[in-house]
Every structure is written in structure tokens, then in C-alpha cells.
Design a protein around this motif. Structure first.
Motif, PDB file in Angstrom:
ATOM      1  N   ALA A   1      66.016  44.913  47.218  1.00 41.30           N
ATOM      2  CA  ALA A   1      66.549  46.214  46.794  1.00 41.30           C
ATOM      3  C   ALA A   1      65.434  47.259  46.724  1.00 41.30           C
ATOM      4  CB  ALA A   1      67.241  46.077  45.430  1.00 41.30           C
ATOM      5  N   VAL A   2      64.285  46.877  46.190  1.00 39.91           N
ATOM      6  CA  VAL A   2      63.164  47.830  46.098  1.00 39.91           C
ATOM      7  C   VAL A   2      62.708  48.238  47.501  1.00 39.91           C
ATOM      8  CG1 VAL A   2      60.754  48.103  45.361  1.00 39.91           C
ATOM      9  CG2 VAL A   2      62.409  47.013  43.835  1.00 39.91           C
ATOM     10  N   GLN A   3      62.748  47.298  48.431  1.00 38.49           N
ATOM     11  CA  GLN A   3      62.346  47.612  49.819  1.00 38.49           C
ATOM     12  C   GLN A   3      63.485  48.254  50.620  1.00 38.49           C
ATOM     13  OE1 GLN A   3      60.851  43.764  51.083  1.00 38.49           O
ATOM     14  NE2 GLN A   3      58.813  44.208  50.258  1.00 38.49           N
ATOM     15  N   ARG A   4      64.578  48.563  49.931  1.00 35.33           N
ATOM     16  CA  ARG A   4      65.744  49.238  50.516  1.00 35.33           C
ATOM     17  C   ARG A   4      66.394  48.454  51.666  1.00 35.33           C
ATOM     18  NH1 ARG A   4      65.605  53.315  47.356  1.00 35.33           N
ATOM     19  NH2 ARG A   4      63.736  54.576  46.988  1.00 35.33           N
ATOM     20  N   GLU A   5      66.297  47.122  51.588  1.00 35.62           N
ATOM     21  CA  GLU A   5      66.998  46.291  52.575  1.00 35.62           C
ATOM     22  C   GLU A   5      68.449  46.073  52.144  1.00 35.62           C
ATOM     23  OE1 GLU A   5      62.838  43.939  53.338  1.00 35.62           O
ATOM     24  OE2 GLU A   5      64.545  42.810  52.557  1.00 35.62           O
ATOM     25  N   VAL A   6      68.704  46.136  50.827  1.00 30.10           N
ATOM     26  CA  VAL A   6      70.074  46.034  50.304  1.00 30.10           C
ATOM     27  C   VAL A   6      70.256  47.092  49.218  1.00 30.10           C
ATOM     28  CG1 VAL A   6      70.332  43.550  50.741  1.00 30.10           C
ATOM     29  CG2 VAL A   6      69.436  44.332  48.539  1.00 30.10           C
ATOM     30  N   LYS A   7      71.546  47.415  48.958  1.00 34.47           N
ATOM     31  CA  LYS A   7      71.861  48.354  47.882  1.00 34.47           C
ATOM     32  C   LYS A   7      72.922  47.697  46.996  1.00 34.47           C
ATOM     33  CE  LYS A   7      72.589  53.353  47.400  1.00 34.47           C
ATOM     34  NZ  LYS A   7      73.699  53.488  46.460  1.00 34.47           N
ATOM     35  N   PRO A   8      72.485  46.992  45.950  1.00 34.15           N
ATOM     36  CA  PRO A   8      73.432  46.214  45.149  1.00 34.15           C
ATOM     37  C   PRO A   8      74.444  47.082  44.411  1.00 34.15           C
ATOM     38  CG  PRO A   8      71.160  45.566  44.678  1.00 34.15           C
ATOM     39  CD  PRO A   8      71.103  46.827  45.468  1.00 34.15           C
ATOM     40  N   SER A   9      75.695  46.598  44.399  1.00 28.59           N
ATOM     41  CA  SER A   9      76.761  47.284  43.666  1.00 28.59           C
ATOM     42  C   SER A   9      77.536  46.205  42.898  1.00 28.59           C
ATOM     43  CB  SER A   9      77.660  48.005  44.676  1.00 28.59           C
ATOM     44  OG  SER A   9      78.896  48.323  44.087  1.00 28.59           O
ATOM     45  N   MET A  10      77.689  46.394  41.577  1.00 30.08           N
ATOM     46  CA  MET A  10      78.353  45.367  40.761  1.00 30.08           C
ATOM     47  C   MET A  10      79.816  45.728  40.503  1.00 30.08           C
ATOM     48  SD  MET A  10      75.662  43.871  37.981  1.00 30.08           S
ATOM     49  CE  MET A  10      75.149  45.371  37.168  1.00 30.08           C
ATOM     50  N   SER A  11      80.696  44.743  40.654  1.00 28.54           N
ATOM     51  CA  SER A  11      82.121  44.905  40.334  1.00 28.54           C
ATOM     52  C   SER A  11      82.534  43.756  39.419  1.00 28.54           C
ATOM     53  CB  SER A  11      82.979  44.815  41.605  1.00 28.54           C
ATOM     54  OG  SER A  11      82.508  45.713  42.581  1.00 28.54           O
TER      55      SER A  11
ATOM     56  N   LEU B   1      82.125  38.481  38.052  1.00 29.95           N
ATOM     57  CA  LEU B   1      81.176  39.531  38.418  1.00 29.95           C
ATOM     58  C   LEU B   1      80.738  39.327  39.867  1.00 29.95           C
ATOM     59  CD1 LEU B   1      79.236  41.862  37.639  1.00 29.95           C
ATOM     60  CD2 LEU B   1      77.638  40.110  36.830  1.00 29.95           C
ATOM     61  N   VAL B   2      80.979  40.335  40.692  1.00 32.20           N
ATOM     62  CA  VAL B   2      80.609  40.247  42.106  1.00 32.20           C
ATOM     63  C   VAL B   2      79.596  41.350  42.419  1.00 32.20           C
ATOM     64  CG1 VAL B   2      81.471  40.412  44.487  1.00 32.20           C
ATOM     65  CG2 VAL B   2      82.867  39.292  42.729  1.00 32.20           C
ATOM     66  N   VAL B   3      78.502  40.972  43.066  1.00 32.62           N
ATOM     67  CA  VAL B   3      77.514  41.961  43.513  1.00 32.62           C
ATOM     68  C   VAL B   3      77.586  42.030  45.038  1.00 32.62           C
ATOM     69  CG1 VAL B   3      75.119  42.735  43.407  1.00 32.62           C
ATOM     70  CG2 VAL B   3      76.013  41.226  41.608  1.00 32.62           C
ATOM     71  N   THR B   4      77.944  43.207  45.558  1.00 30.84           N
ATOM     72  CA  THR B   4      78.003  43.371  47.016  1.00 30.84           C
ATOM     73  C   THR B   4      76.865  44.271  47.476  1.00 30.84           C
ATOM     74  OG1 THR B   4      79.429  45.323  46.830  1.00 30.84           O
ATOM     75  CG2 THR B   4      80.530  43.182  47.113  1.00 30.84           C
ATOM     76  N   ASP B   5      76.654  44.268  48.802  1.00 33.00           N
ATOM     77  CA  ASP B   5      75.682  45.179  49.382  1.00 33.00           C
ATOM     78  C   ASP B   5      76.390  46.510  49.637  1.00 33.00           C
ATOM     79  OD1 ASP B   5      73.580  46.406  50.582  1.00 33.00           O
ATOM     80  OD2 ASP B   5      73.469  45.056  52.317  1.00 33.00           O
ATOM     81  N   ASN B   6      76.482  47.299  48.576  1.00 32.62           N
ATOM     82  CA  ASN B   6      77.080  48.638  48.630  1.00 32.62           C
ATOM     83  C   ASN B   6      78.525  48.657  49.142  1.00 32.62           C
ATOM     84  OD1 ASN B   6      76.943  51.381  48.119  1.00 32.62           O
ATOM     85  ND2 ASN B   6      76.194  51.892  50.160  1.00 32.62           N
ATOM     86  N   GLU B   7      79.306  47.654  48.740  1.00 31.94           N
ATOM     87  CA  GLU B   7      80.733  47.658  49.118  1.00 31.94           C
ATOM     88  C   GLU B   7      81.576  47.450  47.867  1.00 31.94           C
ATOM     89  OE1 GLU B   7      82.217  46.014  52.671  1.00 31.94           O
ATOM     90  OE2 GLU B   7      80.227  45.465  53.407  1.00 31.94           O
ATOM     91  N   PRO B   8      81.640  48.482  46.998  1.00 27.56           N
ATOM     92  CA  PRO B   8      82.328  48.314  45.717  1.00 27.56           C
ATOM     93  C   PRO B   8      83.807  47.936  45.849  1.00 27.56           C
ATOM     94  CG  PRO B   8      81.662  50.623  46.087  1.00 27.56           C
ATOM     95  CD  PRO B   8      81.006  49.803  47.145  1.00 27.56           C
ATOM     96  N   GLU B   9      84.464  48.410  46.911  1.00 29.22           N
ATOM     97  CA  GLU B   9      85.894  48.071  47.060  1.00 29.22           C
ATOM     98  C   GLU B   9      86.076  46.586  47.360  1.00 29.22           C
ATOM     99  OE1 GLU B   9      88.169  50.617  49.695  1.00 29.22           O
ATOM    100  OE2 GLU B   9      87.402  52.350  48.557  1.00 29.22           O
ATOM    101  N   LEU B  10      85.252  46.075  48.261  1.00 33.72           N
ATOM    102  CA  LEU B  10      85.282  44.641  48.559  1.00 33.72           C
ATOM    103  C   LEU B  10      84.956  43.848  47.286  1.00 33.72           C
ATOM    104  CD1 LEU B  10      85.170  42.139  50.579  1.00 33.72           C
ATOM    105  CD2 LEU B  10      82.708  42.573  50.703  1.00 33.72           C
ATOM    106  N   GLY B  11      83.973  44.332  46.542  1.00 43.06           N
ATOM    107  CA  GLY B  11      83.574  43.665  45.300  1.00 43.06           C
ATOM    108  C   GLY B  11      84.709  43.612  44.305  1.00 43.06           C
ATOM    109  N   GLN B  12      85.409  44.733  44.141  1.00 48.62           N
ATOM    110  CA  GLN B  12      86.501  44.810  43.189  1.00 48.62           C
ATOM    111  C   GLN B  12      87.632  43.868  43.588  1.00 48.62           C
ATOM    112  OE1 GLN B  12      85.597  46.802  40.567  1.00 48.62           O
ATOM    113  NE2 GLN B  12      87.198  45.507  39.677  1.00 48.62           N
ATOM    114  N   GLN B  13      87.929  43.862  44.878  1.00 54.20           N
ATOM    115  CA  GLN B  13      89.017  43.020  45.391  1.00 54.20           C
ATOM    116  C   GLN B  13      88.684  41.530  45.213  1.00 54.20           C
ATOM    117  OE1 GLN B  13      89.374  43.475  49.670  1.00 54.20           O
ATOM    118  NE2 GLN B  13      90.389  41.471  49.720  1.00 54.20           N
ATOM    119  N   LEU B  14      87.450  41.181  45.525  1.00 54.20           N
ATOM    120  CA  LEU B  14      87.026  39.785  45.403  1.00 54.20           C
ATOM    121  C   LEU B  14      86.984  39.356  43.937  1.00 54.20           C
ATOM    122  CD1 LEU B  14      86.208  37.602  47.383  1.00 54.20           C
ATOM    123  CD2 LEU B  14      83.846  38.419  47.264  1.00 54.20           C
TER     124      LEU B  14
END
Ligand SMILES: [Zn+2]
Length: 485
Positions: free
Chosen positions: A181-191, A246-259
């Protein structure tokens, strides 16, 4: 990249009389900066994972803060919490600037005036770092997931397994995600999804075993960074007590919420059928005497891991009434009795009162003429990659029964607790231990049968009868259909 890491953890049973203060941490585990041993503890694993990562990545600098852990117990006093919290916050201020803060938390700590200690700590960490710094933590699944925690942090990861044998793996996952995340390879989003239930969910048994396997498969998708099941902790009377996904996606909050919702509802369908069979004391002892080989009796509701004293005698009293022999008990917490045994010395025969002293519901104290067989200062047992201090211990013997008395409250994790006092556990007909499920992996291989014994006390094991005063939502089993309301 500079990473600050520290740990502050305990599990608070708000119904327990075993009140917790700063000395409870010093006694269980306390390591100031730079003094953490090479082996991790359950909640300080992120620090060890940071050291590991830095040893093979020259661009990472780890700044170590204090790590402390207290055996689960009753409410933590306010000054003690603030002292331990502020120690870490001061260290963080001095360490700035950092790109990531990784904390080893438990997630069920409650102090006077703070029903969400971890939410408070994470919020204060965020105030110091400001936005743009990665904040992550590992959690025990027996925790509470609150809006403050989700708001203040980027990634929270709970151990998947109960018993929590995967704690190092979770810490390594957290470090890996933080660096990415610090190296900007992923952008975590928690749902998250509130399952509106509370139950005991061992993953060593079905259906949770397969559920965890399924979650691990889902995590293989590149867009899914991490999935955690927050089991919840029914002995904590706080607003957000209960199970959550709790689901952490790579910047896909809708997918996270659904899962999170899909998995959360699947978990809800398991309610009431996740536990192995629990036997009454009478049934368990009858089964035990019929069996050849070693029977392991787990006193599931006198487990210090759930914040109770671990000095209960309900099952041992019945073993005595039935005159069973070749029995070993590990352990009964009784610092006063241990002190008397040390004063009497190895080999002494003494009249001793032990056990049953901490509360009204866990059985009467036992009075016996006992032989002090063995004394051991600072005894330890093993659990996964860590050593668990049992404190000074005394092995006493009477009527064909050996009992290990200990001074550091701790649950029975592993047969090494018996070996530490010179007992060969596989040679005993009956091993009586205090644990809900963490014992299983260690004890099952030597047991002809494992019985979970429900002595009915002292842990508040029935949510319908616990009388929560702070819970804000309808949850099963207090309410039969919580989603209908
Ligand atoms: Zn736990």
C-alpha cells in the motif's frame, strides 16, 4: 520506508471479578522498545513480522514501540490503560515521520470510561500521523468491530483459525499489505457486514473448518486482499459485541460489500451448530471411565483465556467423589497455595486448601493433605511459536491425583504444561484441563478421547441470560430473527 510497530492487548470479560491493571500486563508480557524477544506472542506478532521483513529488505527501517499483553481478565482500570496507550503514542510522535504504523491488538479490551479501547488508540494514532500514512493492525477474532476502528485504520486482519495457530501468518500478511500500500501497488478498502449474532465458532470443526478454507480460496483473487471473520466476544458487554465479516479489497468497495454480506449471511446460517458436543460433568466422567487410554476433559467454561480465574473445582470435586485415580489436573490458579507449597518445600506433606477462591460459582475450595512433589519457578508451556509463562508452579499429589497449581493465570494450551512439571501426560487415564478450544491441536494426538465438559460456570456462556446493558442491536440468540426487526 519507516514503519512504527507496537502492541497493546488484552481481552476484557466485563463480567469477571479478575480486574486488570498495569501490573497484569507487566506480569503477563511487557517488552519496551528493542527488548521484545525473538519469539512472537499472539498479539505482538506484527513486530516480529516487521523484523523478519526488514532483515531481507534493506529499504525498510523498523521503529519498535512497547509491546504488552495481559492475560484476559475483568475491566481494565482507566489510569493503567491511559498509561500504556500514552507510552505508545509518545513513542510514535518521536518516531515521526513514518509511512506505516502496524499494531498488534486484541480487539476486546475494555477500560473504565472506554468501551472501545482499540478504536480510541487507532483514532489517536491517526491524529498523530494524519491522512496518507498506512495504519494497520492484527486482531484476535474474539473482538468487537466498531466504526471508530474502521474509520481510523486502513487494514485490519483477524486470525482466521480458532485455535489461533495462524497468528504469525496474519502478521506477515499485514506487513506485506502495508508495504504494497505504501508503494502504491494496492489501495486497500475495507467493507464489513454485521451478522447480528454471537456464538462460539471453532474452526477445528465443521462447518467453520470448510468456511475458512473457502475464505482462503476467495483471497486468491487479486482484487480480494484479505477476509476476516470477527467472531465476537460474548463476555464483553459493549455496544458492538457480535459477529462481523470484514473484507479488504483492492479499491473495490462494492465487491467488498457484496462479498461481506454474502459470506456474513452464510455464517449466520451456521448459528447454533458450530460447537462440538458438550457433555455434563456426570456424562463426561462416565464416558471417561469406560474408555481405555487417555481421556482429555476440557473444562470449557473455566478457561482463563476467557477472562475467568481458572481456579474452578466443579469437575475435580466430582472426580474426587467418584474416587478416580491416575488423574492429572493442569492447571488450577492459586498463588496463595503455591506460596505455601514453596515455603513447605519439595517432598513435604502438608494440609492445603486450594482452588475455588475467586468467585461464588466455580466450586468450593478443596482441603486435602497433599504431598508437594515438585516446585518450579517460572514454568512455561508452548503454544504454536510462542512460550506461555505459567509463573511459579507447584505439583501436588493426593488420592491418586496430581494437580499443578500455578501463579500466572493461563489456559491449558499444550501437553508441555504437564511435562514442565515432570508429568508424562500420555501415561494418565484422565487429564483435566481448562480451555475452550485452543487445547485441541496439542492434546488430540495423545488422547483416546477428547470430551468438552460444560460445568455451567463461571464464564457467561449463555447470551440469553447474560443481561447485557450496553448492547445496542438485536442479535441472535437473544432475538430469534434479528434481521426481521
Ligand atoms: Zn481468541
Amino acid at each position: 520506508m519507516r514503519i512504527f510497530t507496537a502492541s497493546l492487548a488484552t481481552e476484557t470479560n466485563t463480567f469477571s471479578p479478575m480486574y486488570t491493571d498495569v501490573h497484569s500486563f507487566y506480569q503477563s508480557f511487557y517488552a519496551p522498545p528493542g527488548q521484545h524477544p525473538d519469539t512472537p506472542t499472539l498479539c505482538s506478532a506484527p513486530l516480529i513480522a516487521c523484523r523478519e521483513y526488514a532483515s531481507s529488505n534493506a529499504n525498510i527501517e523498523v521503529i519498535e514501540g512497547s509491546c504488552s499483553w495481559a492475560e484476559p481478565g475483568g475491566l481494565l482500570n482507566r489510569q493503567s490503560y491511559e498509561q500504556l496507550r500514552d507510552e505508545i503514542l509518545l513513542q510514535l510522535r518521536q518516531a515521526m515521520p513514518v509511512q506505516a504504523v502496524l499494531l498488534g491488538l486484541h480487539g476486546a479490551m475494555v477500560a473504565q470510561g472506554y468501551d472501545d479501547c482499540e478504536g480510541d488508540l487507532l483514532t489517536r494514532v491517526r491524529e498523530i500521523t494524519g491522512p496518507g500514512v498506512f495504519i494497520g493492525a492484527t486482531l484476535d477474532p474474539h473482538s468487537h468491530l466498531t466504526p471508530d476502528r474502521l474509520k481510523a485504520s486502513d487494514v485490519l486482519i483477524a486470525f482466521k483459525e480458532f485455535p489461533h495457530l495462524d497468528f504469525m501468518q496474519c502478521a506477515r500478511d499485514l506487513v506485506r499489505l502495508a508495504v504494497a500500500a505504501v508503494q502504491r501497488e494496492v489501495k486497500p478498502s475495507m467493507s464489513s457486514f454485521d451478522c447480528r449474532m454471537i456464538d462460539v465458532l471453532p474452526t477445528s470443526h465443521e462447518p467453520m473448518k470448510s468456511f475458512i478454507t473457502k475464505i482462503r480460496q476467495l483471497e486468491q483473487q487479486p482484487s480480494v486482499l484479505s477476509i476476516s471473520v470477527i467472531h465476537g466476544f460474548m463476555a464483553g458487554d459493549v455496544p458492538y459485541m457480535g459477529t462481523q465479516l470484514l473484507v479488504v479489497t483492492d479499491n473495490e468497495p462494492e465487491l467488498g460489500q457484496q462479498l461481506a454480506k454474502q459470506l456474513g449471511l452464510e455464517l449466520f446460517s451456521f448459528r447454533g451448530r458450530t460447537l462440538p458436543r458438550f457433555d455434563s460433568i456426570e456424562t463426561a466422567l462416565t464416558l471417561a471411565v469406560q474408555s481405555k487410554g487417555t481421556t482429555v476433559l476440557a473444562d470449557v467454561w473455566d478457561n482463563p483465556g476467557g477472562g475467568v480465574a481458572g481456579d474452578g473445582t466443579l469437575i475435580l470435586q466430582q472426580i474426587l467423589a467418584r474416587k478416580l485415580t491416575n488423574v492429572a489436573v493442569g492447571t488450577i490458579w492459586d498463588p496463595m497455595a503455591v506460596k505455601l507449597c514453596f515455603a513447605a518445600g519439595e517432598g513435604a506433606r502438608i494440609s492445603l486448601r486450594f482452588g475455588g477462591k475467586s468467585c461464588a460459582t466455580a466450586g468450593e475450595p478443596i482441603d486435602k493433605v497433599v504431598q508437594v512433589v515438585r516446585l518450579k519457578a517460572n514454568a512455561e508451556q508452548q503454544f504454536a511459536d510462542s512460550s506461555v509463562p505459567m509463573g511459579d508452579c507447584a505439583l501436588i499429589k493426593f488420592d491418586g491425583i496430581d494437580v499443578i497449581l500455578n501463579t500466572n493465570r493461563c489456559q491449558s494450551f499444550d501437553p508441555s504444561l504437564f511435562r514442565a512439571l515432570g508429568i508424562a501426560p500420555e501415561e494418565r487415564s484422565l487429564l483435566l484441563i481448562k480451555s475452550t478450544n485452543h487445547f485441541y491441536q496439542g492434546f488430540a494426538p495423545l488422547a483416546a478421547q477428547v470430551l468438552y465438559v460444560d460445568a455451567g460456570a463461571p464464564y457467561p456462556s449463555d447470551p440469553k441470560r447474560n443481561g447485557y446493558r450496553h448492547l445496542t442491536r438485536p442479535i441472535w440468540p437473544i432475538v430469534e430473527e434479528p434481521f426481521a426487526l
